[in-house]
Design an enzyme around this catalytic site. Structure first.
Site, PDB file in Angstrom:
ATOM      1  CE1 TYR A  97      -0.871  -1.406   7.041  1.00 27.96           C
ATOM      2  CE2 TYR A  97       1.241  -0.438   6.477  1.00 27.96           C
ATOM      3  CZ  TYR A  97       0.402  -1.023   7.396  1.00 27.96           C
ATOM      4  OH  TYR A  97       0.822  -1.236   8.689  1.00 27.96           O
ATOM      5  NE  ARG A 161       3.939   1.565  18.577  1.00 31.15           N
ATOM      6  CZ  ARG A 161       4.284   1.720  17.297  1.00 31.15           C
ATOM      7  NH1 ARG A 161       4.305   2.918  16.739  1.00 31.15           N
ATOM      8  NH2 ARG A 161       4.595   0.666  16.561  1.00 31.15           N
ATOM      9  CE  LYS A 179       2.179  -3.612   8.900  1.00 30.25           C
ATOM     10  NZ  LYS A 179       3.598  -3.369   8.658  1.00 30.25           N
ATOM     11  CD  GLU A 250       2.040  -4.006  12.219  1.00 35.62           C
ATOM     12  OE1 GLU A 250       2.260  -2.832  11.871  1.00 35.62           O
ATOM     13  OE2 GLU A 250       2.848  -4.929  12.021  1.00 35.62           O
ATOM     14  CG  ASP A 251       0.761  -0.643  14.480  1.00 35.49           C
ATOM     15  OD1 ASP A 251       1.995  -0.592  14.394  1.00 35.49           O
ATOM     16  OD2 ASP A 251       0.016  -0.172  13.599  1.00 35.49           O
ATOM     17  CG  ASP A 273       6.313  -5.120  10.097  1.00 40.05           C
ATOM     18  OD1 ASP A 273       7.354  -5.503   9.543  1.00 40.05           O
ATOM     19  OD2 ASP A 273       5.576  -4.235   9.636  1.00 40.05           O
ATOM     20  CG  ASP A 274       5.192  -2.153  15.076  1.00 40.87           C
ATOM     21  OD1 ASP A 274       4.892  -1.462  14.100  1.00 40.87           O
ATOM     22  OD2 ASP A 274       4.354  -2.813  15.721  1.00 40.87           O
ATOM     23  CG  ASN A 420       4.112   5.331   7.828  1.00 47.66           C
ATOM     24  OD1 ASN A 420       3.923   6.021   6.850  1.00 47.66           O
ATOM     25  ND2 ASN A 420       4.796   4.210   7.791  1.00 47.66           N
TER      26      ASN A 420
END
Length: 593
Positions: A97, A161, A179, A250-251, A273-274, A420
């Site tokens: 990750y 993203r 993940k 996610e993202d 999660d973001d 990150n």
């Protein structure tokens, strides 16, 4: 490696599909399968296999080469892969990750053929022009898995993203894959029942549209109406095929991240999660930091740099914490926060049209003052805490860090560079230590090395506000308790539970998070607290856990607010439900061949 064999595996085995135990295949099994003379004669135990895999991993010259090696290992010998991961988590986690997964995503179309054997199924790729055929796509997936291996958790992205790297299109598939490996490693989700999905809805990144080796569809992204219509079809198909599946968004880009969560959080079991995960893990670290800062929570002045979905999500959870835990009225708690975006401090009278998610924190008390730079904001706000989710490398430079230290002589400055991967981090741990005279309370989004204070030789360990502390136990708790939805109070309980997992040694060293080597232990504790809270709120649907929690309430079961506590009985049962790789080859070999 020995040819794959079909086996009816026990629950502890990593798959019911064809297994490959490699050189650990017993001699009598080789004879029964007519493999005599077709493989080397040595019969090894798992420890020898691990030693060889570890040697190969460490021989690779770059982290990307290590990523490719580990991906191939996971797709050819799942049991060995997870034994290697769990036995070397601190070393391997940054490879599977962040930060390495960022580079892997950027190069995904170029390395994809080398991540697994040909035609290996490692998730779903759903092109925009195929969403009307989602039923067929899911049927194809079902045909590739064994009975009893239907997915119970999925991580889904559209690659718009990825981390701080922007729009990577289909290449973003590396994020769901990574993940889910952490769901397995950290919280014992069954790897047979994890499904990574990328919505291949195009990309607005010309680099990939012009790349002759890009593997996604070559078109610009759809407008909002088409995007939401397409995701509706995919998610309806997914939830119809796999009722009760836990969905992690996610993202996605910021507007879509908030939009999807708002649309789906009350319709199905889902989580972003973001927004929720980042907020939860940072809240846990912030709770720990406040205890060490030297000033009361009500006197904190918190400056955020970056106002995307993650930043606003974090801040809203900090507001909830201040309201719930410290009885600060919401408007007063909200007034403790300032945000800086690309145009400066966000104010209601700045003169631009604010995105919907920024309105809540827009300052209305600034008069005619408009701060256009971080330096100006620092002097205006005089923050006690500086939190970065800007993806601007070195945004917290020597001047900023030194000034934060000067502004907080009566307390310890809280500095969280959370962007990150490492190439987007606002500062390093070493920089934060040096320019604050080693006084900083630090947490980052990516891993940084320990720092030795030159004058004393004391070794300090950086806190890493990594979401892997929270999303795996949230997934485990959701799988077990089967709540109807993931509420804000459930996420708050997770933050409290994580802050409670610090042991006496970690507290004595002033650390903000538990050591990564203990993550299986802490995940079980956090998941147990999640289950208790789900039952307390009347959200849990699994009768076993409802009965168990009611028979063994937490010590603070009558508390009106989520407190992250759990009973030993629930913790014991949660721990029993965590998947682990097999300890011996006999667990993986069927009794009848």
């Amino acid at each position: 490696m020995a040819p794959a064999i079909k086996t009816a595996s026990p629950a502890s085995s990593p798959a019911k599909k064809p297994l490959n135990v490699g050189t650990a295949l017993p001699y009598e099994t080789r004879t029964a399968l007519h493999l005599k003379g077709l493989v080397p004669s040595a019969v090894e135990d798992f420890s020898a296999q691990e030693a060889r895999a570890r040697e190969q991993l460490r021989s690779k010259g770059t982290d990307l080469e290590k990523y490719i090696f580990l991906s191939w290992l996971r797709n050819t010998n799942l049991n060995l892969f997870y034994r290697l991961v769990l036995g070397n988590l601190k070393e391997v986690a940054p490879i599977i990750y962040t930060p390495t997964v960022g580079q892997a995503c950027q190069e995904y179309s170029h390395i994809y053929p080398f991540l697994a054997p040909p035609n290996a199924v490692d998730g779903l790729y759903v092109p925009l022009n195929e969403v009307d055929n989602i039923g067929e796509i899911i049927d194809n997936y079902k045909a590739s898995i064994s009975e009893g291996c239907e997915p119970e958790i999925t991580v889904i992205t559209d690659g718009s993203r990825i981390l701080g790297l922007g729009d990577l299109g289909m290449n973003g598939m590396g994020i769901p894959v990574g993940k889910l490996q952490l769901y397995v490693a950290a919280a014992g989700l069954d790897p047979r029942r994890c499904l990574p999905i990328v919505l291949d809805f195009g990309t607005d990144n010309p680099k990939y549209l012009e790349d002759p080796l890009y593997l996604g569809i070559r078109q610009k992204r759809p407008d909002d109406a088409e995007f939401y219509a397409a995701t509706e079809k995919v998610l309806n198909g997914l939830t119809a095929a796999f009722p009760g599946i836990f969905i992690q968004f996610e993202d996605f880009n910021t507007p879509h991240a908030f939009g999807l969560l708002e649309q789906w959080r009350d319709r199905t079991l889902c989580f972003n999660d973001d927004i929720q995960g980042t907020g939860s893990v940072i809240l846990a670290g912030f709770i720990s930091a406040i205890k060490l800062a030297g000033i009361p929570a009500k006197d904190q002045r918190i400056l955020f740099v970056g106002a995307g979905s993650a930043g606003v999500g974090v801040a809203k959870q900090l507001v909830d914490y201040l309201v719930i835990e410290h009885q600060i009225p919401e408007e007063q708690a909200k007034a403790m926060f300032w945000f800086v975006d690309s145009r400066g401090v966000i104010t209601a009278n700045r003169g631009d049209t604010l995105a919907d998610h920024k309105v809540y924190f827009a300052r209305q008390d600034n008069g005619d003052t408009q701060c256009k730079t971080l330096e100006e904001a620092l002097e205006y706000v005089k923050p006690t805490a500086l939190i970065g989710l800007s993806t601007i490398y070195k945004a917290f430079n020597e001047q900023i860090l030194t000034r934060m230290n000067e502004l907080n002589q009566e307390s310890r400055p809280i500095i969280f560079p959370l962007s990150n991967p490492k190439t987007k981090a606002e500062c390093t741990f070493e920089e934060a230590m040096r320019f604050t005279n080693n006084r900083v309370l630090f947490a980052s989004g990516t891993a940084f090395p320990e720092y030795t204070i030159p004058e004393t030789g004391e070794v300090r360990v950086p806190g890493q506000g990594n979401n892997m502390y929270v999303f795996p136990p949230i997934g485990l708790g959701a799988k077990l308790a089967k709540p109807t939805s993931i509420t804000d109070s459930l996420i708050f309980a997770v933050s409290k539970a994580l802050s409670n997992t610090l042991n006496s040694d970690e507290i004595a060293r002033g650390e903000l998070y538990p050591r990564i080597e203990r993550i299986r232990e802490t995940s079980a504790q956090v998941a147990a607290a999640f289950v208790h809270q789900a039952v307390r709120e009347g959200l849990a649907q699994d009768q076993f856990w409802i009965d168990l929690v009611n028979a063994h309430p937490a010590s603070s079961a009558t508390s009106p607010t989520p407190d992250g506590t759990y009973s030993q009985a629930v913790l014991d049962e949660v721990s029993k439900c965590m998947w682990a790789p097999a300890e011996s080859v006999q667990q993986l070999i069927p009794t009848k061949l």
